[in-house]
Design an enzyme around this catalytic site. Structure first.
Site, PDB file in Angstrom:
ATOM      1  CB  SER A   1      -0.895   0.007   1.238  1.00 40.77           C
ATOM      2  OG  SER A   1      -1.531   1.258   1.349  1.00 40.77           O
TER       3      SER A   1
ATOM      4  CB  THR B   1      -2.281   4.454   2.666  1.00 40.59           C
ATOM      5  OG1 THR B   1      -3.218   4.581   1.596  1.00 40.59           O
ATOM      6  CG2 THR B   1      -2.781   5.240   3.855  1.00 40.59           C
TER       7      THR B   1
ATOM      8  CE  LYS C   1     -11.926   0.219   3.291  1.00 39.49           C
ATOM      9  NZ  LYS C   1     -11.936   0.938   2.021  1.00 39.49           N
TER      10      LYS C   1
ATOM     11  CG  ASN D   1     -11.263   4.861   5.564  1.00 39.29           C
ATOM     12  OD1 ASN D   1     -11.854   5.670   6.279  1.00 39.29           O
ATOM     13  ND2 ASN D   1     -10.329   5.218   4.700  1.00 39.29           N
TER      14      ASN D   1
ATOM     15  CG  ASP E   1     -12.419   4.537   1.722  1.00 42.31           C
ATOM     16  OD1 ASP E   1     -11.239   4.807   1.456  1.00 42.31           O
ATOM     17  OD2 ASP E   1     -12.757   3.505   2.327  1.00 42.31           O
TER      18      ASP E   1
ATOM     19  N   GLY F   1     -20.017  -0.247 -11.142  1.00 38.67           N
ATOM     20  CA  GLY F   1     -19.324  -0.881 -10.018  1.00 38.67           C
ATOM     21  C   GLY F   1     -19.969  -0.501  -8.701  1.00 38.67           C
ATOM     22  CB  ALA F   2     -22.720  -1.537  -6.948  1.00 46.09           C
TER      23      ALA F   2
ATOM     24  N   GLY G   1     -17.111  -2.549  -2.837  1.00 45.02           N
ATOM     25  CA  GLY G   1     -16.646  -1.796  -1.669  1.00 45.02           C
ATOM     26  C   GLY G   1     -16.350  -0.335  -1.975  1.00 45.02           C
ATOM     27  CB  ALA G   2     -14.036   1.308  -4.364  1.00 42.10           C
TER      28      ALA G   2
ATOM     29  CE1 TYR H   1      -5.720   2.932  -5.413  1.00 40.06           C
ATOM     30  CE2 TYR H   1      -3.343   3.020  -5.720  1.00 40.06           C
ATOM     31  CZ  TYR H   1      -4.447   2.583  -5.007  1.00 40.06           C
ATOM     32  OH  TYR H   1      -4.265   1.807  -3.897  1.00 40.06           O
TER      33      TYR H   1
HETATM   34  N1  LIG Z   1      -8.833   5.172  -5.527  1.00 36.62           N
HETATM   35  C1  LIG Z   1      -9.001   4.535  -4.376  1.00 36.62           C
HETATM   36  O1  LIG Z   1      -8.785   5.079  -3.296  1.00 36.62           O
HETATM   37  C2  LIG Z   1      -9.483   3.123  -4.382  1.00 36.62           C
HETATM   38  C3  LIG Z   1      -9.618   2.474  -5.572  1.00 36.62           C
HETATM   39  N2  LIG Z   1     -10.048   1.195  -5.608  1.00 36.62           N
HETATM   40  C4  LIG Z   1     -10.219   0.612  -6.948  1.00 36.62           C
HETATM   41  O2  LIG Z   1     -11.561   0.223  -7.069  1.00 36.62           O
HETATM   42  C5  LIG Z   1     -11.629  -1.042  -7.714  1.00 36.62           C
HETATM   43  C6  LIG Z   1     -12.795  -1.812  -7.152  1.00 36.62           C
HETATM   44  O3  LIG Z   1     -12.484  -2.133  -5.800  1.00 36.62           O
HETATM   45  P1  LIG Z   1     -13.577  -2.709  -4.799  1.00 36.62           P
HETATM   46  O4  LIG Z   1     -14.831  -1.919  -4.914  1.00 36.62           O
HETATM   47  O5  LIG Z   1     -12.926  -2.826  -3.481  1.00 36.62           O
HETATM   48  O6  LIG Z   1     -13.828  -4.162  -5.417  1.00 36.62           O
HETATM   49  P2  LIG Z   1     -15.096  -5.060  -5.214  1.00 36.62           P
HETATM   50  O7  LIG Z   1     -14.700  -6.415  -5.653  1.00 36.62           O
HETATM   51  O8  LIG Z   1     -15.684  -4.861  -3.852  1.00 36.62           O
HETATM   52  O9  LIG Z   1     -16.169  -4.470  -6.257  1.00 36.62           O
HETATM   53  C7  LIG Z   1     -15.979  -4.479  -7.642  1.00 36.62           C
HETATM   54  C8  LIG Z   1     -17.357  -4.550  -8.294  1.00 36.62           C
HETATM   55  O10 LIG Z   1     -17.202  -4.388  -9.693  1.00 36.62           O
HETATM   56  C9  LIG Z   1     -18.083  -5.292 -10.366  1.00 36.62           C
HETATM   57  N3  LIG Z   1     -17.571  -5.499 -11.712  1.00 36.62           N
HETATM   58  C10 LIG Z   1     -16.434  -6.111 -12.083  1.00 36.62           C
HETATM   59  N4  LIG Z   1     -16.283  -6.033 -13.416  1.00 36.62           N
HETATM   60  C11 LIG Z   1     -17.342  -5.347 -13.893  1.00 36.62           C
HETATM   61  C12 LIG Z   1     -17.751  -4.932 -15.191  1.00 36.62           C
HETATM   62  N5  LIG Z   1     -17.019  -5.216 -16.260  1.00 36.62           N
HETATM   63  N6  LIG Z   1     -18.906  -4.244 -15.301  1.00 36.62           N
HETATM   64  C13 LIG Z   1     -19.666  -3.977 -14.227  1.00 36.62           C
HETATM   65  N7  LIG Z   1     -19.328  -4.336 -12.968  1.00 36.62           N
HETATM   66  C14 LIG Z   1     -18.188  -5.006 -12.821  1.00 36.62           C
HETATM   67  C15 LIG Z   1     -18.102  -6.523  -9.483  1.00 36.62           C
HETATM   68  O11 LIG Z   1     -19.266  -7.290  -9.708  1.00 36.62           O
HETATM   69  C16 LIG Z   1     -18.062  -5.901  -8.087  1.00 36.62           C
HETATM   70  O12 LIG Z   1     -19.342  -5.662  -7.551  1.00 36.62           O
HETATM   71  C17 LIG Z   1     -10.285  -1.703  -7.373  1.00 36.62           C
HETATM   72  O13 LIG Z   1      -9.944  -2.569  -8.372  1.00 36.62           O
HETATM   73  C18 LIG Z   1      -9.331  -0.549  -7.232  1.00 36.62           C
HETATM   74  O14 LIG Z   1      -8.701  -0.305  -8.460  1.00 36.62           O
HETATM   75  C19 LIG Z   1     -10.384   0.503  -4.474  1.00 36.62           C
HETATM   76  C20 LIG Z   1     -10.269   1.107  -3.256  1.00 36.62           C
HETATM   77  C21 LIG Z   1      -9.795   2.452  -3.093  1.00 36.62           C
HETATM   78  O1  LIG Z   2      -9.355   1.113   1.024  1.00 35.51           O
HETATM   79  C1  LIG Z   2      -8.450   1.915   1.215  1.00 35.51           C
HETATM   80  C2  LIG Z   2      -7.166   1.792   0.530  1.00 35.51           C
HETATM   81  C3  LIG Z   2      -6.057   1.604   1.563  1.00 35.51           C
HETATM   82  O2  LIG Z   2      -6.211   0.350   2.181  1.00 35.51           O
HETATM   83  C4  LIG Z   2      -4.678   1.582   0.846  1.00 35.51           C
HETATM   84  O3  LIG Z   2      -4.058   0.547   0.878  1.00 35.51           O
HETATM   85  O4  LIG Z   2      -4.286   2.614   0.314  1.00 35.51           O
HETATM   86  C5  LIG Z   2      -6.077   2.693   2.618  1.00 35.51           C
HETATM   87  C6  LIG Z   2      -7.428   2.781   3.294  1.00 35.51           C
HETATM   88  O5  LIG Z   2      -7.449   3.893   4.178  1.00 35.51           O
HETATM   89  C7  LIG Z   2      -8.512   2.975   2.256  1.00 35.51           C
HETATM   90  O6  LIG Z   2      -9.770   2.968   2.865  1.00 35.51           O
END
Ligand SMILES: NC(=O)C1=CN([C@@H]2O[C@H](COP(=O)(O)OP(=O)(O)OC[C@H]3O[C@@H](n4cnc5c(N)ncnc54)[C@H](O)[C@@H]3O)[C@@H](O)[C@H]2O)C=CC1
Ligand SMILES: O=C1C[C@@](O)(C(=O)O)C[C@@H](O)[C@@H]1O
Length: 290
Positions: free
Chosen positions: A20, A22, A76, A97, A112, A136-137, A139-140, A232
């Site tokens: 990470s 972070t 979370k 978080n 978040d 996308g619905a 965690g994020a 990212y």
């Molecule tokens: N910028 C940030 O701070 C963060 C970015 N992320 C990004 O968000 C992305 C998603 O992470 P999470 O939500 O934790 O994953 P997750 O696995 O909880 O959710 C992903 C969702 O996307 C859906 N999905 C996958 N492919 C799809 C498609 N082609 N069309 C429609 N739906 C689709 C899945 O069914 C699932 O519900 C990660 O891959 C990461 O790149 C995640 C956490 C923080």
């Molecule tokens: O989900 C994320 C991403 C994270 O886990 C990271 O690795 O940057 C940091 C967390 O605070 C945030 O909620």
């Protein structure tokens, strides 16, 4: 020697968090302020502990003098039952978080959602927020959708491959924001939905290094759409590149990643971080392949 009042000991609890960015973001920002600050990833996969151990880990950390934690997948939601208090938004969202340890008590926050809301406000100022399509619905996606509604989006369409998850998320958000429309749609409807939308938010893994590709047909986008990605790694996803080429206003996924760290750093230290400096540092780390 340093004590709780003179320094900060912070951790990130989650599965696979060793790489990470972070922890280095927080530490570099603390260095710039002359604050003693150590931030360690506590990788559940590396120490062989399940997410359900998050409460035990927090209790041990309190005894060992930790000041705060970031909490990520799969903890979370699991962490909620171990907290003494939770911010209104984290409670409504049902996800924490950031945990602050103050006077032996655990307080939960969600940066978040606040980090994405801030990124939207500052990175895409003045964009139309009437109708937004979110792909996308998971965690994020949950935090981002909450942030969109809290930021004033009036009509939010959620689309995800998992139809049941989409319906449940849309219903939960509609109950939290009764004066807005939050609807679930199928991936087949995306063209129709985008034709009426102001913006597209992307929150699936498509476009990550491990899942390269475009989450949506670029021909469905036009320059009047704004586009926000949460992916990212890489920061310039295929979606971001295509949207920039079309002339759309674009927010890359780095803004949310930095936004959650900026808000957590402020909550933990009470010191105002320099968000621009943190983004520069984050982009440097990515450029170094970290
Ligand atoms: N910028 C940030 O701070 C963060 C970015 N992320 C990004 O968000 C992305 C998603 O992470 P999470 O939500 O934790 O994953 P997750 O696995 O909880 O959710 C992903 C969702 O996307 C859906 N999905 C996958 N492919 C799809 C498609 N082609 N069309 C429609 N739906 C689709 C899945 O069914 C699932 O519900 C990660 O891959 C990461 O790149 C995640 C956490 C923080
Ligand atoms: O989900 C994320 C991403 C994270 O886990 C990271 O690795 O940057 C940091 C967390 O605070 C945030 O909620």
């Amino acid at each position: 020697m340093s004590t709780l009042a003179e320094s900060y000991l912070v951790g990130l609890i989650g599965d696979g968090v060793t790489p990470s960015l972070t922890p280095p973001m927080h530490e570099a920002e603390a260095d710039a302020h002359g604050i003693r600050y150590l931030y360690r990833p506590i990788d559940l996969a590396a120490i062989g502990r399940p997410g359900s151990d998050v409460g035990t880990l927090l209790s041990s950390a309190r005894e060992l003098g930790f000041n705060a934690f970031n909490i990520t997948h799969p903890c979370k939601q699991l962490v909620l039952m171990h907290l003494d208090s939770v911010s209104v938004d984290a409670e409504r969202l049902g996800a924490v978080n950031t945990v602050l340890i103050r006077d032996g008590r655990f307080h939960g926050e969600n940066t978040d959602f606040s980090g994405f809301a801030h990124a939207l406000r500052t990175g895409l100022p003045g964009v139309a927020l009437d109708r937004v399509v979110q792909l996308g619905a998971g965690g994020a996606g949950a935090a981002v959708a909450y942030a969109l509604l809290a930021s004033g989006v009036r009509h939010l369409t959620l689309i995800d491959l998992d139809a049941e998850r989409t319906r449940e998320r849309a219903a939960a958000l509609a109950a939290l924001f009764p004066d807005r429309a939050v609807v679930a749609a199928s991936p087949d409807d995306i063209g129709h939905e985008l034709a009426a939308a102001d913006g597209l938010v992307h929150a699936t893994p498509v476009g990550m290094h491990q899942h390269p590709g475009m989450p949506v047909d670029a021909r469905l986008l036009s320059p009047r759409h704004w586009v926000a990605d949460v992916v990212y790694r890489p920061v310039e996803t295929e979606l971001v590149r295509a949207a920039v080429a079309l002339g759309c206003r674009v927010l890359d996924g780095g803004h949310m990643a930095v936004g959650q760290a900026v808000d957590a750093f402020r909550l933990i230290t009470g010191v105002e971080p320099d968000a621009g400096r943190m983004r520069h540092h984050f982009l440097d780390l990515l450029a170094k392949g970290l």
